[in-house]
Design an enzyme around this catalytic site. Structure first.
Site, short mmCIF file in Angstrom:
data_model
loop_
_atom_site.label_atom_id
_atom_site.label_comp_id
_atom_site.label_asym_id
_atom_site.label_seq_id
_atom_site.Cartn_x
_atom_site.Cartn_y
_atom_site.Cartn_z
N HIS A 1 -10.78 13.83 30.55
CA HIS A 1 -10.79 12.94 29.38
C HIS A 1 -11.91 11.89 29.55
CE1 HIS A 1 -9.14 11.29 25.70
NE2 HIS A 1 -9.57 10.14 26.18
N ALA A 2 -12.79 11.81 28.55
CA ALA A 2 -13.99 10.99 28.66
C ALA A 2 -13.65 9.51 28.88
CB ALA A 2 -14.84 11.12 27.40
N HIS B 1 -20.15 6.87 22.07
CA HIS B 1 -18.94 6.06 22.21
C HIS B 1 -18.84 5.48 23.63
CE1 HIS B 1 -14.59 5.06 21.69
NE2 HIS B 1 -14.56 5.33 22.99
N GLU B 2 -18.97 6.33 24.62
CA GLU B 2 -18.82 5.88 26.01
C GLU B 2 -19.95 4.92 26.40
OE1 GLU B 2 -16.12 6.29 27.30
OE2 GLU B 2 -15.33 7.96 26.14
N HIS C 1 -19.20 1.40 25.52
CA HIS C 1 -18.42 0.68 26.54
C HIS C 1 -19.34 0.17 27.65
CE1 HIS C 1 -14.47 1.70 25.02
NE2 HIS C 1 -14.64 3.00 25.16
N GLU D 1 -13.69 -0.37 21.77
CA GLU D 1 -13.71 1.02 21.30
C GLU D 1 -14.64 1.23 20.11
OE1 GLU D 1 -12.53 3.31 23.01
OE2 GLU D 1 -11.29 2.15 24.37
N HIS E 1 -3.42 9.52 26.61
CA HIS E 1 -3.14 8.09 26.73
C HIS E 1 -1.69 7.77 27.01
CE1 HIS E 1 -6.88 8.77 24.61
NE2 HIS E 1 -7.27 7.56 24.92
N TYR F 1 -7.76 2.13 19.10
CA TYR F 1 -8.58 3.13 18.40
C TYR F 1 -8.40 3.04 16.89
CZ TYR F 1 -8.94 5.02 23.10
OH TYR F 1 -9.16 5.17 24.45
O1 X8Z Z 1 -9.98 8.26 24.35
C1 X8Z Z 1 -10.97 8.15 23.68
C2 X8Z Z 1 -12.32 7.97 24.35
C3 X8Z Z 1 -12.16 7.33 25.68
S1 X8Z Z 1 -12.42 5.65 25.70
C4 X8Z Z 1 -12.96 9.31 24.56
N1 X8Z Z 1 -10.90 8.24 22.33
C5 X8Z Z 1 -9.63 8.46 21.66
C6 X8Z Z 1 -9.09 9.85 21.96
O2 X8Z Z 1 -9.84 10.70 22.42
O3 X8Z Z 1 -7.92 10.08 21.70
C7 X8Z Z 1 -12.00 8.10 21.40
C8 X8Z Z 1 -11.43 8.32 20.05
C9 X8Z Z 1 -9.93 8.32 20.19
ZN ZN Z 2 -13.41 4.44 24.40
#
Ligand code: X8Z
Ligand code: ZN
Length: 605
Positions: free
Chosen positions: A344-345, A374-375, A378, A402, A504, A514
């Site tokens: 997970h990024a 996106h990353e 951060h 975010e 998450h 988010y």
């Molecule tokens: O979790 C993230 C990022 C990491 S900070 C990739 N996002 C949420 C997800 O993937 O559920 C970005 C958009 C929503």
């Molecule tokens: Zn993020």
């Protein structure tokens, strides 16, 4: 002078024996509080660096040992914070300078967990956390009979993203969601202990702690999220109605009845959170404009590193700094073949001192190019505030953090793709091409809105006990049906734990951030476009190359968490409220078009 505790006790005893009232301890002076907070920041930097390092290693090399090391480092941080909060109680009621008062406020609220008083429970909490994230990271589906071949989340997501076959989608969906069931017993215990920690620190439950971090009373924050959702809900419902009709054309009305929810496995994403992958199924005007950026990236020979360089180039074009050399040496860009990692990024400043990294399992496609922006958002935030005291090294609120990279990615539009040579020709400038473009954007941005809100709607209710342990899975689907209008594709039971199949939840990352980011990014985009002097519609604006926009952005980032978030928002946008207006402005052409299209359809569920 501070007396050692025993001596204090003895003095008090003698005084009381002599019939005199014990001397009341002198209130700390402003200087003492300042010195205390300085030490606090120094300690938090040290503990944070230790925690960041242990977490990084665990996330990029999951073993029992690295899980234990990470849990130990988390334990040390939790214990320290709890003690600091107890110490800081003696400053209550004192007149403090605003900066010091804010730091003490942040010490209390900027935590996704707080320690229970009992050290054994505290240790259990961090161990549960590390185990759940490990189970998620290692999760695999080895076929219905368990005899393989085994597929990880990346492989199963490929099916969800690309397949249009009902059964193949169902197999990948149920296969991955079985990982949630494994996590369920751990999560049940986690909620108990995490709530104990919140209560021991003066919060009603963990959700109450999470909602306290927005510079307003938690109940007001809850209302604010409802206000924003009410603003954007009609647009979501119009999109849902249109998409459902198109999916009926593909899968039939028996499987997707009029007026009912959409089965959760048909939306081009494991969690039905963003729907851009099904764009070809719902494209308003067939073949108008080439929006297949993934194909273009592949044709132009992009690899993962080249994609990240492309992301960095955008930030450089705004006048922001180059990423440090160590970013390129220490980041994890692709999935290693020889060990288990959390794919997970995420973005990191591992030692809270400009030790910037990203951790991703990059595939060459448009979605990952957006995630890279996106990353990096951060990382540029971390970079802008790393010289601030530890307690200010944070976003104005977590939604800001975010939203930065996403706001930048809103400028990564067809005009930009043409400018940097990813597209050879610009899509035509006409109404049909515009609607196609907006549809694609809405599948990513608008479809996400209720999902972004629902994960914490769910967890707030779990933490408060409104959703009892016996209803953990049913409660999840009830909320998703209500807001998203989707339903599980096969009956689920309380042996399942489908929220556990979303990163998450086992990783205990609050999610309302988010949802906020989805609207904030359009507010930022509008402000940056105006700063860049763009007067045309928001959907056509790219701030690429604009130094004034970059300067304004950086000024907000550099504040970190040092000011209440409305001040930071005002500095960039002139507004003091998070608001869906800019998002609605951006999508105004599509909303009008959807209203026309949906005439005569039975919308809703
Ligand atoms: O979790 C993230 C990022 C990491 S900070 C990739 N996002 C949420 C997800 O993937 O559920 C970005 C958009 C929503
Ligand atoms: Zn993020």
């Amino acid at each position: 002078m501070k007396l050692p505790p025993l001596l204090t006790l003895a003095t008090a005893l003698i005084a009381s024996l002599a019939g005199a009232a014990p001397p009341t301890p002198k209130p700390p002076t402003a200087e003492e509080v300042k010195a205390y907070v300085e030490k606090l920041n120094a300690d938090l930097l040290q503990l944070g660096a230790r925690q960041g390092t242990a977490q990084w290693v665990k996330n990029t090399y999951i073993t029992d040992d690295t899980e234990r090391l990470a849990a130990d480092a988390d334990d040390a941080m939790l214990a320290y914070t709890a003690q600091a909060l107890r110490d800081a109680q003696r400053f209550q009621g004192l007149k403090l300078d605003p900066q010091t008062a804010r730091m003490l406020f942040l010490l209390r609220v900027n935590n996704s967990l707080l320690a229970p008083n009992d050290a054994k429970a505290r240790k259990e909490l961090t161990e549960l956390g590390a185990k759940m994230e490990g189970l998620y990271g290692k999760g695999k589906y080895c076929g219905k009979d368990g005899k393989g071949p085994c597929r990880d989340l990346e492989q199963l997501s490929d099916v969800m993203d690309q397949s249009r076959d009902w059964d193949a989608l169902l197999d990948a969906w149920t296969g991955w969601h079985a990982v949630g069931a494994q996590i369920r017993p751990l999560y049940v215990r986690f909620v108990e202990v995490a709530n104990q920690g919140a209560r021991d620190n003066g919060f009603a439950n963990l959700g109450d702690l999470w909602r306290s971090a927005y510079d307003m009373p938690p109940a007001d924050f809850e209302q604010d999220t409802e206000r924003i959702w009410a603003q954007v809900k009609p647009l979501y419902e119009a999109l849902h109605c249109y998409v459902r009709a198109k999916l009926q054309d593909v899968y039939g009305k028996q499987r997707i009845p009029d007026g009912g929810p959409i089965p959760a496995h048909l939306l081009g994403n494991m969690w039905a959170q963003e729907w851009a992958n099904i764009y070809p199924l719902v494209e308003p005007y067939k073949g108008v404009g080439n929006l297949d950026i993934t194909a273009a990236l592949k044709a132009k020979g992009y690899d993962p590193i080249k994609l990240v360089k492309r992301g960095e180039a955008f930030y450089l074009s705004l006048g922001l700094d180059k990423l440090p050399e160590t970013f390129w040496q220490r980041s994890m860009f692709t999935k290693p073949a020889d060990r288990e990692v959390v794919c997970h990024a995420s973005a990191w400043d591992v030692t809270l001192h400009d030790d910037l990294r990203i951790k991703m399992c990059i595939k060459v496609n448009e979605e990952d190019l957006v995630t890279i922006h996106h990353e990096l958002g951060h990382d540029y935030y971390y970079h802008a505030y790393y010289r601030l005291p530890a307690l200010f090294q944070n976003g104005a609120n977590d939604g800001f953090h975010e939203a930065i990279g996403d706001a930048i990615a809103l400028s990564v539009n067809p005009g930009y793709y043409k400018q940097v040579g990813i597209l050879d020709v610009l899509p035509p400038v006409n109404q049909q091409a515009l609607i196609n473009q907006q549809m694609k954007d809405a599948l990513a941005k608008v479809a996400f809105l209720p999902f972004g809100k629902d994960i914490d709607q769910y967890r707030w209710n779990v933490f408060s006990g409104k959703i009892p342990t016996s209803q953990l899975n049913a409660g999840w689907w009830a909320i998703r049906l209500r807001d998203q209008g989707i339903a599980p594709p096969v009956p689920r039971t309380e042996a399942d734990f489908d929220p556990g199949a979303k990163y998450h939840v086992p990783a205990n990352v609050p999610y309302t951030r988010y949802f906020l980011a989805r609207v904030l990014q359009f507010q930022f985009h509008r402000a940056l476009c105006r700063a860049a002097g763009v007067t045309g519609p928001l959907y056509g604006c790219s701030i690429y190359g604009n130094k004034e926009a970059g300067r304004r952005l950086e000024a907000m980032l550099a504040l970190g968490a040092s000011r209440p978030w409305p001040d930071a928002l005002e500095a960039l946008t002139g507004e003091r409220k998070m608001d869906g207006g800019a998002l609605l402005e951006y999508f105004a052409p599509l909303q009008a078009w959807l209203t026309e299209q949906n005439k005569g359809r039975r919308c809703g569920w």
